[in-house]
Scaffold this active site. Structure first.
Site, PDB file in Angstrom:
ATOM      1  N   ARG A   1      -6.948  -0.561 -10.803  1.00  0.00           N
ATOM      2  CA  ARG A   1      -5.605  -0.165 -10.398  1.00  0.00           C
ATOM      3  C   ARG A   1      -4.597  -1.260 -10.753  1.00  0.00           C
ATOM      4  O   ARG A   1      -4.975  -2.368 -11.116  1.00  0.00           O
ATOM      5  CB  ARG A   1      -5.573   0.123  -8.891  1.00  0.00           C
ATOM      6  CG  ARG A   1      -6.294   1.375  -8.489  1.00  0.00           C
ATOM      7  CD  ARG A   1      -6.419   1.527  -6.975  1.00  0.00           C
ATOM      8  NE  ARG A   1      -7.381   0.580  -6.410  1.00  0.00           N
ATOM      9  CZ  ARG A   1      -7.677   0.496  -5.120  1.00  0.00           C
ATOM     10  NH1 ARG A   1      -7.050   1.279  -4.249  1.00  0.00           N
ATOM     11  NH2 ARG A   1      -8.576  -0.367  -4.695  1.00  0.00           N
TER      12      ARG A   1
ATOM     13  N   LYS B   1      -5.278  -5.091  -4.482  1.00  0.00           N
ATOM     14  CA  LYS B   1      -6.336  -5.637  -3.640  1.00  0.00           C
ATOM     15  C   LYS B   1      -5.984  -7.030  -3.123  1.00  0.00           C
ATOM     16  O   LYS B   1      -5.078  -7.693  -3.629  1.00  0.00           O
ATOM     17  CB  LYS B   1      -7.655  -5.703  -4.420  1.00  0.00           C
ATOM     18  CG  LYS B   1      -8.250  -4.342  -4.709  1.00  0.00           C
ATOM     19  CD  LYS B   1      -8.472  -3.517  -3.452  1.00  0.00           C
ATOM     20  CE  LYS B   1      -9.547  -4.077  -2.549  1.00  0.00           C
ATOM     21  NZ  LYS B   1      -9.712  -3.271  -1.300  1.00  0.00           N
TER      22      LYS B   1
ATOM     23  N   TYR C   1      -2.708  -4.894  -0.220  1.00  0.00           N
ATOM     24  CA  TYR C   1      -3.724  -4.764   0.815  1.00  0.00           C
ATOM     25  C   TYR C   1      -4.340  -6.136   1.060  1.00  0.00           C
ATOM     26  O   TYR C   1      -4.660  -6.867   0.109  1.00  0.00           O
ATOM     27  CB  TYR C   1      -4.833  -3.793   0.375  1.00  0.00           C
ATOM     28  CG  TYR C   1      -4.422  -2.343   0.341  1.00  0.00           C
ATOM     29  CD1 TYR C   1      -4.087  -1.676   1.516  1.00  0.00           C
ATOM     30  CD2 TYR C   1      -4.379  -1.639  -0.855  1.00  0.00           C
ATOM     31  CE1 TYR C   1      -3.716  -0.339   1.494  1.00  0.00           C
ATOM     32  CE2 TYR C   1      -4.009  -0.303  -0.891  1.00  0.00           C
ATOM     33  CZ  TYR C   1      -3.668   0.338   0.292  1.00  0.00           C
ATOM     34  OH  TYR C   1      -3.301   1.663   0.263  1.00  0.00           O
TER      35      TYR C   1
ATOM     36  N   HIS D   1      -6.586  -6.655   4.296  1.00  0.00           N
ATOM     37  CA  HIS D   1      -7.833  -6.461   5.056  1.00  0.00           C
ATOM     38  C   HIS D   1      -8.376  -7.823   5.495  1.00  0.00           C
ATOM     39  O   HIS D   1      -9.518  -8.194   5.219  1.00  0.00           O
ATOM     40  CB  HIS D   1      -8.867  -5.696   4.215  1.00  0.00           C
ATOM     41  CG  HIS D   1      -8.414  -4.325   3.806  1.00  0.00           C
ATOM     42  ND1 HIS D   1      -8.196  -3.316   4.727  1.00  0.00           N
ATOM     43  CD2 HIS D   1      -8.123  -3.799   2.592  1.00  0.00           C
ATOM     44  CE1 HIS D   1      -7.810  -2.223   4.089  1.00  0.00           C
ATOM     45  NE2 HIS D   1      -7.750  -2.495   2.799  1.00  0.00           N
TER      46      HIS D   1
ATOM     47  N   GLU E   1      -1.837  -2.215   4.758  1.00  0.00           N
ATOM     48  CA  GLU E   1      -2.616  -1.401   5.688  1.00  0.00           C
ATOM     49  C   GLU E   1      -2.085  -1.378   7.108  1.00  0.00           C
ATOM     50  O   GLU E   1      -2.538  -0.566   7.926  1.00  0.00           O
ATOM     51  CB  GLU E   1      -4.089  -1.837   5.697  1.00  0.00           C
ATOM     52  CG  GLU E   1      -4.359  -3.195   6.299  1.00  0.00           C
ATOM     53  CD  GLU E   1      -4.337  -4.311   5.271  1.00  0.00           C
ATOM     54  OE1 GLU E   1      -4.836  -5.410   5.581  1.00  0.00           O
ATOM     55  OE2 GLU E   1      -3.809  -4.095   4.150  1.00  0.00           O
TER      56      GLU E   1
ATOM     57  N   ASP F   1     -13.942  -2.095   3.931  1.00  0.00           N
ATOM     58  CA  ASP F   1     -12.887  -3.096   3.738  1.00  0.00           C
ATOM     59  C   ASP F   1     -12.563  -3.834   5.029  1.00  0.00           C
ATOM     60  O   ASP F   1     -12.059  -4.965   4.995  1.00  0.00           O
ATOM     61  CB  ASP F   1     -11.605  -2.442   3.201  1.00  0.00           C
ATOM     62  CG  ASP F   1     -11.651  -2.230   1.691  1.00  0.00           C
ATOM     63  OD1 ASP F   1     -12.190  -3.103   0.990  1.00  0.00           O
ATOM     64  OD2 ASP F   1     -11.165  -1.197   1.229  1.00  0.00           O
TER      65      ASP F   1
END
Length: 369
Positions: A15, A75, A94, A96, A118, A270
């Site tokens: 991505r 990510k 993101y 996480h 998130e 995740d």
């Protein structure tokens, strides 16, 4: 504002943080966008596609980070990326972070402002930037589960939908949120025997109405879940506590009560995973076996369908990127309570209370917020 889009370097992640269409919107709003050469190739975007909408193409990640004030990724940053971050950077991606102390320490040392997709909210208290990838992961979970259940992959040799005269697979979905609902849509469409567990009675009623009785709903008590898991061919872990580590809902001891060759798919990996025996895997080697039960725990499931995933993510993130670019990171967080919910690292401290608690680190609310 100067915005940077580096290539994603997490293993088998294709991505990209911004599509050419999103870059075009930012450029038309007066911002400068620098994209690392080749960053969009995995999602089907060439450097020329970005040049055509006004982006500049830089040779490597060092150049992108050096040029940019706002870094837009997909990510969580890997160690070599956190090492590039500086106090003047705003990172929007993101994170996480709760199960990842190594990343946390790197972000704290950088001094950057980090906003996590998130935990950004909307007016209804939903998680609009998590939702698109939850939709993708939920729908994908049934594709990968159907594959894993085949005997050629060491599964039970069960067809999800069965055939006339042969019962369909028993599917247990733990969590009736976005990913669980999308998993259920595909499972029902494939004619599986589907039961969704949740602890929100209102949500269970909504699911019952939405599916018009095509699936079963159960309030998630320990006894009811244990009984269902022991009879399941497939269990989907889809429980989310925003910002927090996922609860462990299936223990290792329970695996011995399950049918040999049954499959666990952990969408929550995740955030540390829903199953005691979960450990993150990759698309290259997605499945491992514990006590005869197959585990699919790929930590970036939507990365396998990067074109769909990148467009879905950008549809949700672009308004926030435009706001951060227009106001600057701190002012955007101060003026928008939804972005404030996404604020995770600021001024060398963890700025999200739940994340700090899970990491065992000090929570410090910024004095400027």
């Amino acid at each position: 504002m100067r915005i940077g889009v580096p290539s994603e370097i997490k293993k088998q992640e294709s991505r990209v943080g911004l599509t050419p269409e999103s870059v075009g919107e930012l450029v038309r709003a007066g911002h400068e966008v620098a994209v690392q050469t080749g960053a969009g190739i995995g999602s089907g975007f060439s450097d020329d596609d970005y040049i055509a909408v006004g982006a500049s193409i830089l040779a490597d990640a060092d150049a992108v980070f050096e040029t940019a004030e706002l870094i837009v990724k997909v990510k969580e940053p890997q160690p070599e990326e956190t090492a590039r971050l500086k106090p003047h950077h705003t990172l929007f991606t993101y994170l996480h972070l709760a199960p990842d102390p190594v990343q946390a320490k790197g972000l704290l040392a950088s001094g950057c402002l980090a906003i996590a997709y998130e935990t950004v909210t909307d007016n209804e208290g939903r998680l609009p930037l998590l939702s698109p990838m939850s939709q993708v992961a939920g729908r994908m979970s049934m594709q990968v589960a159907a594959w894993a259940l085949m005997k050629t992959k060491r599964g039970r040799g069960v067809l999800l939908g069965g055939v006339p005269g042969v019962a369909p697979a028993k599917v247990v979905i733990i969590g009736g949120g976005v990913s669980g609902t999308n998993a259920a849509e595909i499972a029902v469409g494939m004619r599986a025997d589907v039961t969704v567990f949740d602890r929100n009675n209102a949500r269970l009623a909504e699911l019952d109405a939405q599916f018009n009785g095509a699936l079963k709903t159960m309030y998630s008590t320990r006894a009811a879940l244990d009984a269902a898991v022991s009879e399941a061919d497939l269990v989907i872990g889809a429980v989310l506590i925003p910002g927090a580590s996922a609860p462990k809902l299936v223990s290792r001891a329970q695996l011995k009560q399950m049918r040999p060759g049954a499959v666990l798919v952990d969408i929550a990996i995740d955030q540390g995973g829903c199953f005691e025996t979960s450990k993150a895997t990759t698309h290259e080697d997605p499945i491992y076996e514990v006590d005869g039960i197959l585990h699919y725990c790929v930590a970036n499931m939507p990365g396998a369908v990067p074109r769909t995933s990148t467009y879905a993510l950008n549809n949700a993130t672009l308004p926030y990127v435009l706001e951060i670019a227009r106001k600057g990171g701190r002012e955007a967080v101060k003026s928008n309570p939804h972005l404030a919910h996404g604020l995770t690292v600021a001024d060398g401290h963890i700025a999200h209370e739940q994340v700090a608690s899970d990491l065992g680190m000090e929570y410090v609310r910024p004095d400027w917020l």
